[in-house]
Design a protein around this motif. Structure first.
Motif, PDB file in Angstrom:
ATOM      1  N   ALA A 158       0.062   0.097   6.039  1.00 24.09           N
ATOM      2  CA  ALA A 158      -1.338  -0.309   6.210  1.00 24.09           C
ATOM      3  C   ALA A 158      -1.559  -1.095   7.498  1.00 24.09           C
ATOM      4  N   ASP A 159      -0.607  -1.943   7.873  1.00 25.16           N
ATOM      5  CA  ASP A 159      -0.819  -2.730   9.103  1.00 25.16           C
ATOM      6  C   ASP A 159      -0.894  -1.830  10.325  1.00 25.16           C
ATOM      7  N   LEU A 160      -0.050  -0.822  10.351  1.00 24.28           N
ATOM      8  CA  LEU A 160      -0.078   0.112  11.479  1.00 24.28           C
ATOM      9  C   LEU A 160      -1.379   0.925  11.471  1.00 24.28           C
ATOM     10  N   MET A 161      -1.794   1.287  10.260  1.00 22.57           N
ATOM     11  CA  MET A 161      -3.022   2.067  10.098  1.00 22.57           C
ATOM     12  C   MET A 161      -4.204   1.293  10.713  1.00 22.57           C
ATOM     13  N   LEU A 162      -4.239  -0.005  10.443  1.00 29.83           N
ATOM     14  CA  LEU A 162      -5.335  -0.820  10.986  1.00 29.83           C
ATOM     15  C   LEU A 162      -5.158  -1.017  12.487  1.00 29.83           C
ATOM     16  N   PRO A 191      -0.767  -9.112   7.659  1.00 30.52           N
ATOM     17  CA  PRO A 191      -1.642 -10.001   8.428  1.00 30.52           C
ATOM     18  C   PRO A 191      -3.003 -10.113   7.751  1.00 30.52           C
ATOM     19  N   TYR A 192      -3.847 -11.011   8.289  1.00 30.31           N
ATOM     20  CA  TYR A 192      -5.133 -11.301   7.658  1.00 30.31           C
ATOM     21  C   TYR A 192      -5.969 -10.043   7.402  1.00 30.31           C
ATOM     22  N   LYS A 193      -5.978  -9.130   8.399  1.00 34.02           N
ATOM     23  CA  LYS A 193      -6.851  -7.962   8.237  1.00 34.02           C
ATOM     24  C   LYS A 193      -6.378  -7.041   7.100  1.00 34.02           C
ATOM     25  N   VAL A 194      -5.062  -7.014   6.857  1.00 33.97           N
ATOM     26  CA  VAL A 194      -4.557  -6.209   5.725  1.00 33.97           C
ATOM     27  C   VAL A 194      -4.951  -6.897   4.420  1.00 33.97           C
ATOM     28  N   LEU A 197      -8.520  -6.106   3.734  1.00 33.65           N
ATOM     29  CA  LEU A 197      -8.674  -4.737   3.221  1.00 33.65           C
ATOM     30  C   LEU A 197      -8.262  -4.700   1.756  1.00 33.65           C
ATOM     31  N   ALA A 198      -7.124  -5.338   1.469  1.00 35.36           N
ATOM     32  CA  ALA A 198      -6.608  -5.344   0.100  1.00 35.36           C
ATOM     33  C   ALA A 198      -7.623  -5.963  -0.843  1.00 35.36           C
ATOM     34  N   SER A 199      -8.210  -7.086  -0.428  1.00 29.49           N
ATOM     35  CA  SER A 199      -9.117  -7.745  -1.366  1.00 29.49           C
ATOM     36  C   SER A 199     -10.396  -6.927  -1.554  1.00 29.49           C
ATOM     37  N   SER A 200     -10.720  -6.063  -0.569  1.00 24.81           N
ATOM     38  CA  SER A 200     -11.939  -5.269  -0.753  1.00 24.81           C
ATOM     39  C   SER A 200     -11.701  -4.004  -1.579  1.00 24.81           C
ATOM     40  N   ILE A 201     -10.477  -3.527  -1.671  1.00 22.32           N
ATOM     41  CA  ILE A 201     -10.307  -2.255  -2.398  1.00 22.32           C
ATOM     42  C   ILE A 201      -9.313  -2.294  -3.570  1.00 22.32           C
TER      43      ILE A 201
END
Ligand code: AMP
Length: 413
Positions: A158-162, A191-194, A197-201
């Motif tokens: 996921a981090d690479l995806m972002l 990281p924060y952005k992952v 994403l996790a908390s939103s989905i």
């Protein structure tokens, strides 16, 4: 713990035995029961930990009991989204081998390759789809993919995806799947952005952390060479002639740098190939195959192209350019010294990269061994070269722009 303790079915256990796996890895031990229990899970684990099997085996197990006989008309029930084509192909190969003794089928779709054969395979009906985000949405738009029956969605790396800018695509894909699905998020780092994403989905996810394998660092003999930037290629050739032997990856930061070094190596009679994001899918796959079959012994790569790819048991890793993110250094050198063996890592550090070394040493709690005895030493007082922009505005007008030129500029945008 054994695989039997994880409540996997006989056909899957048979496939595991054929792969030669004796016991589950740590991430498998922790993830498999939670996935079987239909929980949402966030797993921080990097390539090499056995993370693919950690989601592939329980997904197959969950689908196994309800597998259908005929191929045609199957609905896609599990979707794995992967950022790169190579990784997607690798995941698909894993699913195929673990499903050998079942009727479960999978296929892989990715961009940069002809779309028709992928459509044909989808028409046959599959249980599991592995896909890169762009091609997945493309084929969905063309009505070739139905995500209404997805029971498990996996977001891998996921981090690479972002980092690669797929955030909107990932969110769109998630929304196209039923809200009742189980979601598994795998990421080397969180990281924060992952996290966001996790908390939103994800729905009340369980967390699994497989520690950054910094113990790997302790099995790797890590040598550091201070060298002027302009002499790095010469030093690299010198080390290849005298010191570095075997199956090697050389990491560079840019695609341009990868191409340049590959050309120099070939000109000097080395068997080398390369992978980076500007190469076609076929060229990348060919380079990887040649390297895996040992037809070439040197692979020059960017981090993004090499991320997630199952190339390990290397004799040495060369950091031609040092990474500015210290975790990347750990990922890179983790490709040597697998399974408790010892490995070698050579880092070439120019004046402007000295601060990266400090960050790396702080992360791994180790001092790298400085090698002074080489023909291209760096003057210890050498300052980083700072490229000053020569453009300080117009020679004649001292940077002031006429109204006309400002308007012109506006028109340009
Ligand atoms: P991955 O982290 O999924 O990329 O896996 C890294 C490598 O470990 C692959 O070559 C797998 O085939 C291998 N592997 C996965 N699980 C096991 C296991 N339980 N025992 C031994 N090797 C494994």
């Amino acid at each position: 713990m054994s695989f039997k303790d994880l409540q996997l079915n006989r056909p899957i256990l048979r496939a595991i035995a054929q792969k030669g796996y004796d016991n589950p890895t740590l991430v498998q031990e922790k993830a498999i029961p939670l996935v079987l229990d239909k929980k949402d899970v966030i797993v921080s684990a990097q390539t090499g930990t056995g993370k693919t099997a950690a989601f592939a085996l329980p997904i197959l197990q969950l689908l196994f009991d309800r597998q259908e006989g005929p191929k045609k008309g199957k609905k896609i029930k599990a979707l794995v989204v992967s950022p790169t084509r190579e990784l997607a192909i690798q995941i698909a190969e894993n699913f195929t081998s673990y499903a050998t003794h079942t009727n479960l089928t999978s296929t892989v779709i990715f961009g940069g390759a002809s779309i028709e054969p992928q459509i044909e395979k989808l028409k046959n009906g599959v249980d599991i789809l592995i896909a890169t985000p762009g091609r997945l949405l493309d084929l969905h738009k063309q009505d070739q993919i139905n995500l209404d029956y997805i029971e498990t969605l996996v977001l891998d790396e996921a981090d690479l995806m972002l980092d690669m800018g797929f955030i909107d695509d990932v969110k769109k894909i998630e929304r196209l799947c039923p809200s009742t699905k189980q979601t598994l998020l795998f990421s080397a780092t969180i990281p924060y952005k992952v996290e966001q994403l996790a908390s939103s989905i994800l729905n009340q996810p369980k967390r699994i952390e497989v520690a950054q394998n910094s113990s790997t660092s302790k099995n790797v003999n890590q040598l550091l060479y201070f060298v002027p930037k302009k002499d790095k290629i010469e030093l690299c050739l010198h080390l290849l002639r005298n010191t570095i032997k075997g199956h090697i990856i050389i990491f560079r930061r840019t695609k341009y740098g990868v191409d340049k070094l590959e050309k120099t190596l070939l000109k000097n009679g080395y068997k080398a190939d390369s992978i980076h994001g500007d190469k076609s899918q076929t060229a990348r796959q060919e380079a990887l195959n040649k390297f895996k079959k040992k037809e070439v012994n040197i692979l020059v790569a960017t981090d993004v192209a090499a991320r997630g790819i199952d190339i390990d048991n290397l004799d040495a890793v060369v950091n031609f350019d040092l990474p500015n993110v210290p975790e990347t250094y750990v990922h890179r050198i983790g490709r040597t010294a697998r399974a408790g063996q010892s490995g070698m890592a050579y880092s070439l550090c120019s004046a402007d990269e000295k601060s990266y070394v400090l960050d790396i040493q702080k992360l791994i709690h180790l001092q790298l061994d400085v090698m002074d005895d080489h023909p291209y030493p760096l003057d210890p007082k050498a300052k980083p070269i700072v490229h000053k922009s020569k453009k300080t505005g117009s020679k004649h007008k001292k940077g002031r722009k006429s109204e006309a030129s400002k308007k012109k500029k506006k028109r340009w945008y």
